[in-house]
Design a protein around this motif. Structure first.
Motif, PDB file in Angstrom:
ATOM      1  N   PRO A  77      15.917   2.551  31.247  1.00  0.00           N
ATOM      2  CA  PRO A  77      15.617   1.142  31.009  1.00  0.00           C
ATOM      3  C   PRO A  77      15.144   0.936  29.575  1.00  0.00           C
ATOM      4  O   PRO A  77      14.595   1.846  28.956  1.00  0.00           O
ATOM      5  CB  PRO A  77      14.494   0.837  32.001  1.00  0.00           C
ATOM      6  CG  PRO A  77      14.577   1.913  33.034  1.00  0.00           C
ATOM      7  CD  PRO A  77      15.101   3.116  32.309  1.00  0.00           C
ATOM      8  N   ASP A  78      15.342  -0.275  29.071  1.00  0.00           N
ATOM      9  CA  ASP A  78      14.907  -0.558  27.704  1.00  0.00           C
ATOM     10  C   ASP A  78      13.392  -0.605  27.596  1.00  0.00           C
ATOM     11  O   ASP A  78      12.830  -0.180  26.589  1.00  0.00           O
ATOM     12  CB  ASP A  78      15.534  -1.872  27.227  1.00  0.00           C
ATOM     13  CG  ASP A  78      17.028  -1.715  27.036  1.00  0.00           C
ATOM     14  OD1 ASP A  78      17.438  -0.769  26.343  1.00  0.00           O
ATOM     15  OD2 ASP A  78      17.794  -2.520  27.585  1.00  0.00           O
ATOM     16  N   VAL A  79      12.724  -1.124  28.620  1.00  0.00           N
ATOM     17  CA  VAL A  79      11.259  -1.171  28.649  1.00  0.00           C
ATOM     18  C   VAL A  79      10.817  -0.854  30.072  1.00  0.00           C
ATOM     19  O   VAL A  79      11.434  -1.307  31.036  1.00  0.00           O
ATOM     20  CB  VAL A  79      10.726  -2.565  28.225  1.00  0.00           C
ATOM     21  CG1 VAL A  79       9.198  -2.598  28.245  1.00  0.00           C
ATOM     22  CG2 VAL A  79      11.239  -2.955  26.834  1.00  0.00           C
ATOM     23  N   LEU A  80       9.725  -0.095  30.180  1.00  0.00           N
ATOM     24  CA  LEU A  80       9.147   0.268  31.472  1.00  0.00           C
ATOM     25  C   LEU A  80       7.663  -0.051  31.492  1.00  0.00           C
ATOM     26  O   LEU A  80       6.975   0.144  30.486  1.00  0.00           O
ATOM     27  CB  LEU A  80       9.278   1.772  31.720  1.00  0.00           C
ATOM     28  CG  LEU A  80      10.631   2.324  32.063  1.00  0.00           C
ATOM     29  CD1 LEU A  80      10.580   3.853  32.053  1.00  0.00           C
ATOM     30  CD2 LEU A  80      11.083   1.834  33.411  1.00  0.00           C
ATOM     31  N   VAL A  81       7.168  -0.481  32.654  1.00  0.00           N
ATOM     32  CA  VAL A  81       5.733  -0.635  32.879  1.00  0.00           C
ATOM     33  C   VAL A  81       5.391   0.256  34.062  1.00  0.00           C
ATOM     34  O   VAL A  81       6.107   0.250  35.075  1.00  0.00           O
ATOM     35  CB  VAL A  81       5.363  -2.109  33.194  1.00  0.00           C
ATOM     36  CG1 VAL A  81       3.870  -2.229  33.474  1.00  0.00           C
ATOM     37  CG2 VAL A  81       5.763  -3.017  32.037  1.00  0.00           C
ATOM     38  N   PHE A  82       4.294   1.011  33.942  1.00  0.00           N
ATOM     39  CA  PHE A  82       3.938   2.008  34.943  1.00  0.00           C
ATOM     40  C   PHE A  82       2.443   2.297  34.851  1.00  0.00           C
ATOM     41  O   PHE A  82       1.810   2.003  33.832  1.00  0.00           O
ATOM     42  CB  PHE A  82       4.742   3.296  34.717  1.00  0.00           C
ATOM     43  CG  PHE A  82       4.630   3.786  33.311  1.00  0.00           C
ATOM     44  CD1 PHE A  82       3.622   4.670  32.932  1.00  0.00           C
ATOM     45  CD2 PHE A  82       5.500   3.330  32.329  1.00  0.00           C
ATOM     46  CE1 PHE A  82       3.501   5.091  31.615  1.00  0.00           C
ATOM     47  CE2 PHE A  82       5.387   3.743  31.005  1.00  0.00           C
ATOM     48  CZ  PHE A  82       4.380   4.631  30.652  1.00  0.00           C
ATOM     49  N   PRO A  83       1.843   2.902  35.886  1.00  0.00           N
ATOM     50  CA  PRO A  83       0.423   3.261  35.821  1.00  0.00           C
ATOM     51  C   PRO A  83       0.181   4.371  34.805  1.00  0.00           C
ATOM     52  O   PRO A  83       1.027   5.255  34.626  1.00  0.00           O
ATOM     53  CB  PRO A  83       0.093   3.753  37.228  1.00  0.00           C
ATOM     54  CG  PRO A  83       1.260   3.408  38.084  1.00  0.00           C
ATOM     55  CD  PRO A  83       2.434   3.186  37.176  1.00  0.00           C
ATOM     56  N   LEU A  84      -0.965   4.332  34.155  1.00  0.00           N
ATOM     57  CA  LEU A  84      -1.316   5.352  33.158  1.00  0.00           C
ATOM     58  C   LEU A  84      -1.182   6.771  33.702  1.00  0.00           C
ATOM     59  O   LEU A  84      -0.760   7.674  32.988  1.00  0.00           O
ATOM     60  CB  LEU A  84      -2.747   5.138  32.664  1.00  0.00           C
ATOM     61  CG  LEU A  84      -2.957   4.015  31.665  1.00  0.00           C
ATOM     62  CD1 LEU A  84      -4.453   3.785  31.441  1.00  0.00           C
ATOM     63  CD2 LEU A  84      -2.268   4.316  30.348  1.00  0.00           C
ATOM     64  N   GLU A  85      -1.555   6.960  34.970  1.00  0.00           N
ATOM     65  CA  GLU A  85      -1.528   8.319  35.531  1.00  0.00           C
ATOM     66  C   GLU A  85      -0.110   8.870  35.682  1.00  0.00           C
ATOM     67  O   GLU A  85       0.063  10.057  35.946  1.00  0.00           O
ATOM     68  CB  GLU A  85      -2.295   8.405  36.853  1.00  0.00           C
ATOM     69  CG  GLU A  85      -1.782   7.519  37.955  1.00  0.00           C
ATOM     70  CD  GLU A  85      -2.472   6.148  38.002  1.00  0.00           C
ATOM     71  OE1 GLU A  85      -2.272   5.449  38.997  1.00  0.00           O
ATOM     72  OE2 GLU A  85      -3.177   5.775  37.054  1.00  0.00           O
ATOM     73  N   ALA A  86       0.921   8.050  35.493  1.00  0.00           N
ATOM     74  CA  ALA A  86       2.303   8.548  35.534  1.00  0.00           C
ATOM     75  C   ALA A  86       2.656   9.324  34.264  1.00  0.00           C
ATOM     76  O   ALA A  86       3.661  10.028  34.228  1.00  0.00           O
ATOM     77  CB  ALA A  86       3.283   7.400  35.740  1.00  0.00           C
ATOM     78  N   ASN A  87       1.822   9.190  33.226  1.00  0.00           N
ATOM     79  CA  ASN A  87       2.033   9.966  31.999  1.00  0.00           C
ATOM     80  C   ASN A  87       1.614  11.408  32.265  1.00  0.00           C
ATOM     81  O   ASN A  87       0.491  11.664  32.680  1.00  0.00           O
ATOM     82  CB  ASN A  87       1.202   9.391  30.843  1.00  0.00           C
ATOM     83  CG  ASN A  87       1.749   8.073  30.351  1.00  0.00           C
ATOM     84  OD1 ASN A  87       2.935   7.928  30.162  1.00  0.00           O
ATOM     85  ND2 ASN A  87       0.866   7.112  30.149  1.00  0.00           N
ATOM     86  N   THR A  88       2.535  12.343  32.018  1.00  0.00           N
ATOM     87  CA  THR A  88       2.244  13.750  32.308  1.00  0.00           C
ATOM     88  C   THR A  88       2.036  14.592  31.055  1.00  0.00           C
ATOM     89  O   THR A  88       1.699  15.763  31.163  1.00  0.00           O
ATOM     90  CB  THR A  88       3.373  14.375  33.150  1.00  0.00           C
ATOM     91  OG1 THR A  88       4.599  14.318  32.409  1.00  0.00           O
ATOM     92  CG2 THR A  88       3.529  13.656  34.470  1.00  0.00           C
ATOM     93  N   GLY A  89       2.231  14.021  29.892  1.00  0.00           N
ATOM     94  CA  GLY A  89       2.014  14.777  28.661  1.00  0.00           C
ATOM     95  C   GLY A  89       3.037  14.446  27.602  1.00  0.00           C
ATOM     96  O   GLY A  89       4.021  13.746  27.858  1.00  0.00           O
ATOM     97  N   PRO A  90       2.823  14.964  26.383  1.00  0.00           N
ATOM     98  CA  PRO A  90       3.696  14.605  25.259  1.00  0.00           C
ATOM     99  C   PRO A  90       5.131  15.090  25.392  1.00  0.00           C
ATOM    100  O   PRO A  90       6.025  14.549  24.751  1.00  0.00           O
ATOM    101  CB  PRO A  90       3.004  15.234  24.051  1.00  0.00           C
ATOM    102  CG  PRO A  90       2.091  16.275  24.599  1.00  0.00           C
ATOM    103  CD  PRO A  90       1.729  15.849  25.983  1.00  0.00           C
ATOM    104  N   GLY A  91       5.395  16.064  26.231  1.00  0.00           N
ATOM    105  CA  GLY A  91       6.757  16.556  26.409  1.00  0.00           C
ATOM    106  C   GLY A  91       7.511  15.859  27.528  1.00  0.00           C
ATOM    107  O   GLY A  91       8.657  16.199  27.818  1.00  0.00           O
ATOM    108  N   GLN A  92       6.900  14.869  28.140  1.00  0.00           N
ATOM    109  CA  GLN A  92       7.514  14.160  29.263  1.00  0.00           C
ATOM    110  C   GLN A  92       8.791  13.455  28.819  1.00  0.00           C
ATOM    111  O   GLN A  92       8.836  12.834  27.764  1.00  0.00           O
ATOM    112  CB  GLN A  92       6.523  13.135  29.815  1.00  0.00           C
ATOM    113  CG  GLN A  92       7.017  12.362  30.993  1.00  0.00           C
ATOM    114  CD  GLN A  92       5.925  11.466  31.586  1.00  0.00           C
ATOM    115  OE1 GLN A  92       4.821  11.376  31.083  1.00  0.00           O
ATOM    116  NE2 GLN A  92       6.258  10.799  32.664  1.00  0.00           N
TER     117      GLN A  92
END
Length: 188
Positions: A77-92
């Motif tokens: 997708p061009d833009v995504l909105v998601f909960p902060l906890e979905a971020n798993t790290g800089p290599g995601q």
């Protein structure tokens, strides 16, 4: 790794050397994007900036990251909105569909069918609750936003509004966007 008779897999996207940036996987096939138009790039910037500014603190916004819908589909997708906890790290390199609050596709000439038909159907089937399709108004050249909400019983989207000039919605959170600001720099 490698293409089978069923095509490529979602995990292959991270392992195939030399893939062009923003390669997507749709039904096991690699999809390469054409160069972006000025409208597409400016619209993504506007949406990314405003959504990030207006999102509640527990949500994050990012441009052009893939969503691993299943083994054969990893659209971007061009833009995504998601909960902060979905971020798993800089290599995601991808997000799970159950983490996506809103997926936005800015339609371009080479992606029209995918953005209007294929991707919304796949996002809905995966349970993404909100989807926006953004197209360029033929007269003014400004973004027109088609807002959809998931009907969980049918796993399909229902159109909840079409916005010209100004978008104002209360879900997935209070959002107000001056769509005519597409060519203005942030903060001006």
């Amino acid at each position: 790794m490698g293409k089978t008779t069923e095509g490529w897999t979602a995990d292959d996207l991270d392992r195939i050397p030399g893939l062009p940036p923003h390669t997507e996987l749709i039904d096991g096939s690699l999809v390469f994007r054409s160069p972006q138009t000025r409208f597409h790039s400016r619209t993504m910037r506007l949406l990314d900036n405003v959504l990030l500014e207006q999102a509640p603190e527990h949500l994050d916004v990012i441009r052009e990251m893939t969503v691993k819908l299943d083994a054969k589909n990893r659209p971007e997708p061009d833009v995504l909105v998601f909960p902060l906890e979905a971020n798993t790290g800089p290599g995601q390199t991808w997000y799970k569909p159950e983490d996506i609050v809103l997926a936005v596709e800015v339609v371009s000439a080479d992606s029209r069918e995918r953005d209007r038909e294929v991707k919304p159907r796949k996002y809905a089937a995966a349970g993404v609750p909100h989807f926006w399709r953004v197209e360029q108004d033929e007269d003014k050249g400004l973004p027109v936003v088609y807002v959809y909400e998931l009907d969980p019983a049918t796993k399909s989207y229902g159109l909840t509004g079409i916005f010209h000039d100004r978008l104002k919605v209360a879900t997935p959170f209070d959002i107000e966007i001056d769509l005519s600001a597409v060519d203005r720099r942030p903060g001006r």
